[in-house]
Design a protein around this motif. Structure first.
Motif, short mmCIF file in Angstrom:
data_model
loop_
_atom_site.label_atom_id
_atom_site.label_comp_id
_atom_site.label_asym_id
_atom_site.label_seq_id
_atom_site.Cartn_x
_atom_site.Cartn_y
_atom_site.Cartn_z
N THR A 30 92.96 138.89 66.99
CA THR A 30 94.27 139.42 67.39
C THR A 30 94.94 138.49 68.40
OG1 THR A 30 93.53 141.68 67.03
CG2 THR A 30 95.47 141.39 68.41
N LEU A 31 94.19 137.99 69.36
CA LEU A 31 94.76 137.06 70.33
C LEU A 31 95.30 135.81 69.65
CD1 LEU A 31 92.29 136.99 73.39
CD2 LEU A 31 94.57 138.00 73.30
N ALA A 32 94.56 135.30 68.67
CA ALA A 32 94.96 134.07 67.99
C ALA A 32 96.22 134.27 67.17
CB ALA A 32 93.82 133.59 67.09
N GLN A 33 96.50 135.52 66.76
CA GLN A 33 97.69 135.80 65.96
C GLN A 33 98.94 135.99 66.81
OE1 GLN A 33 96.45 139.22 63.71
NE2 GLN A 33 94.89 138.07 62.58
N GLN A 34 98.76 136.10 68.12
CA GLN A 34 99.92 136.24 68.99
C GLN A 34 100.69 134.92 69.05
OE1 GLN A 34 98.57 137.60 72.80
NE2 GLN A 34 97.86 139.57 72.03
N ARG A 35 101.96 135.02 69.35
CA ARG A 35 102.78 133.83 69.44
C ARG A 35 102.42 133.08 70.72
NH1 ARG A 35 109.42 133.45 69.02
NH2 ARG A 35 109.53 131.17 69.15
N LEU A 36 101.95 131.87 70.55
CA LEU A 36 101.55 131.03 71.68
C LEU A 36 102.54 129.89 71.87
CD1 LEU A 36 97.72 130.77 70.89
CD2 LEU A 36 98.81 132.21 72.62
N PRO A 37 102.65 129.34 73.06
CA PRO A 37 103.56 128.21 73.27
C PRO A 37 103.10 127.00 72.44
CG PRO A 37 102.16 128.53 75.18
CD PRO A 37 101.94 129.71 74.29
N ARG A 38 104.04 126.14 72.16
CA ARG A 38 103.71 124.91 71.43
C ARG A 38 102.78 124.07 72.31
NH1 ARG A 38 108.10 120.56 69.03
NH2 ARG A 38 106.57 119.17 68.01
N SER A 39 101.55 123.94 71.85
CA SER A 39 100.54 123.34 72.72
C SER A 39 99.30 123.02 71.92
CB SER A 39 100.19 124.31 73.86
OG SER A 39 99.03 123.93 74.54
N THR A 40 98.54 122.05 72.39
CA THR A 40 97.19 121.80 71.87
C THR A 40 96.16 122.44 72.78
OG1 THR A 40 97.87 119.68 70.91
CG2 THR A 40 95.51 120.02 71.28
N PHE A 41 96.41 122.39 74.08
CA PHE A 41 95.42 122.85 75.05
C PHE A 41 95.26 124.38 75.04
CE2 PHE A 41 95.25 119.15 78.33
CZ PHE A 41 94.94 118.27 77.30
N VAL A 42 96.36 125.13 74.83
CA VAL A 42 96.27 126.59 74.91
C VAL A 42 95.38 127.16 73.80
CG1 VAL A 42 97.54 128.75 74.81
CG2 VAL A 42 98.42 126.86 76.18
N PRO A 43 95.63 126.84 72.53
CA PRO A 43 94.72 127.35 71.49
C PRO A 43 93.30 126.82 71.64
CG PRO A 43 96.33 125.84 70.54
CD PRO A 43 96.77 126.11 71.93
N GLU A 44 93.16 125.62 72.19
CA GLU A 44 91.83 125.07 72.44
C GLU A 44 91.10 125.92 73.48
OE1 GLU A 44 90.50 120.57 72.85
OE2 GLU A 44 91.51 121.28 74.67
N ALA A 45 91.79 126.33 74.53
CA ALA A 45 91.18 127.19 75.55
C ALA A 45 90.74 128.52 74.92
CB ALA A 45 92.16 127.44 76.69
N LEU A 46 91.61 129.10 74.08
CA LEU A 46 91.28 130.34 73.40
C LEU A 46 90.04 130.16 72.53
CD1 LEU A 46 91.76 133.22 72.44
CD2 LEU A 46 93.52 132.34 70.88
N GLU A 47 89.97 129.05 71.83
CA GLU A 47 88.83 128.76 70.96
C GLU A 47 87.53 128.68 71.76
OE1 GLU A 47 86.78 124.77 69.26
OE2 GLU A 47 88.97 124.77 69.43
N LEU A 48 87.57 128.00 72.91
CA LEU A 48 86.36 127.83 73.70
C LEU A 48 85.93 129.14 74.38
CD1 LEU A 48 87.06 124.33 75.26
CD2 LEU A 48 85.31 124.90 73.56
#
Length: 358
Positions: A30-48
């Motif tokens: 559910t978190l990953a489906q939320q609208r995130l800012p254009r970024s490489t680091f933010v989804p990477e943080a979520l992944e880790l």
């Protein structure tokens, strides 16, 4: 403890773990489906953070939470799922920050978040450090945020959030005490117990008990003293067990080489007990090992022999058992007030955990 009771506790723990792991995975989806800012680091943080959270663990905190609600009612209780997510997100936060503080490359059989960032950004250690700190902070803030969506009355949500915020602050205080323990004079038992209480017992035992009771409509404030005593005894017994196994267990049992605390210069219960039991050349040998990070296996084995010669292993096992029995006695006092089968769980859990070391 009978075989039947041990099997029942094991089955209940496994059931809570398996059900929760599926809930945890859906939460991160559910978190990953939320609208995130254009970024490489933010989804990477979520992944880790996701990877660290789902990597394993016994989920004892989740079991304590659900069993606390069962003290009041056998029926399904709204809000427990969100409370369980909150507890385990706070645990993820603690693991990420612990690995930064201890400079640990491995956690639960894989790379720690800090070292994962170091591998991804070689030569940028300050960036890796900052990103790891922020990943841990994300988990901490999510642990409070998720409670805001719990399907319970507003007052209960506020009370649950207050419990979790207090638990988070206490855990940070415990980490500070843990670092202080390894400075200055040899810490006494009161100081060692304070580390166990603040760094572990308050968020791993007391907070799940409080959250489960609140979700079930009970007021844990009416029973704070005995809940806190139970949590402290369980926390001290558990830390004693971990420290005992760290020094005395074989590699097959421990899953790693013995003597991690000794090699890292940590004044654990076990290390302090050895120092207190020795004098002259033996104590000087142990102190030299403690202040020489990375001492070889032969040195650890010699410390083990010294400890056994002075009965430190027997002393620690007796201490583990005494604290576990104290916790069981506190829980036994709940009979007649709360539901029998849930009381039985809390009565036998610390004894079962102690027997895993003894």
């Amino acid at each position: 403890m009978t075989v039947e009771i041990t099997a029942d506790i094991h089955a209940r723990l496994a059931g809570y773990r398996d059900r929760f792991d599926a809930v945890f995975a859906r939460y991160f989806d559910t978190l990953a489906q939320q609208r995130l800012p254009r970024s490489t680091f933010v989804p990477e943080a979520l992944e880790l953070v996701r990877d660290m959270s789902l990597r394993g663990g016994k989920r004892l905190r989740v079991a304590l939470l659900y069993e606390a609600a069962r003290l009041v009612t056998p029926d399904p209780v709204p809000g427990l799922e969100e409370a369980a997510l909150s507890i385990e997100l706070l645990q993820t936060h603690g693991l990420i920050h612990d690995d930064i503080i201890d400079d640990s490359p491995v956690r639960r059989g894989a790379s720690s978040v800090y070292y994962a960032y170091r591998d991804r950004y070689p030569g940028r250690e300050q960036t890796a450090l900052g990103l790891a700190v922020l990943a841990g902070d994300l988990a901490a803030f999510w642990s409070v945020q998720v409670l805001m969506s719990a399907p319970v009355p507003r007052e209960a949500r506020q009370a649950m959030a207050a419990v979790q915020a207090t638990a988070g602050a206490d855990t940070v205080v415990g980490q500070v005490l843990d670092l202080e323990r390894d400075f200055g004079p040899l810490p006494d038992r009161e100081a060692l117990d304070a580390v166990s209480e603040y760094k572990s017992a308050r968020y791993s035992v007391l907070a799940p008990l409080q959250l489960g009771l609140l979700a079930a409509g009970a007021d844990p404030a009416d029973h704070h003293e005995e809940l806190a005593r139970y949590a402290r005894l369980v926390g001290v017994s558990g830390q004693l067990r971990d420290d005992y196994l760290d020094l005395f267990a074989d590699t097959a049992t421990l899953g790693k080489a013995a003597g991690t605390d000794l090699r890292s210069g940590r004044r654990s219960y076990a290390v302090c007990a050895v120092l207190a039991a020795t004098a002259d050349q033996e104590r000087a040998f142990v102190e030299a090992a403690l202040t020489a990070p990375g001492c070889p296996p032969e040195t650890v084995e010699q410390v083990q022999r010294i400890a056994r010669r002075h009965g430190v292993d027997q002393q620690l096992r007796a201490d583990i058992r005494q604290n576990a029995e104290g916790a069981a006695a506190v829980a036994a006092g709940w009979r007649g007030r709360w539901r029998e089968d849930a009381v039985e769980f809390f009565e036998y859990l610390p004894l079962w955990a102690a027997e895993r070391a003894l």
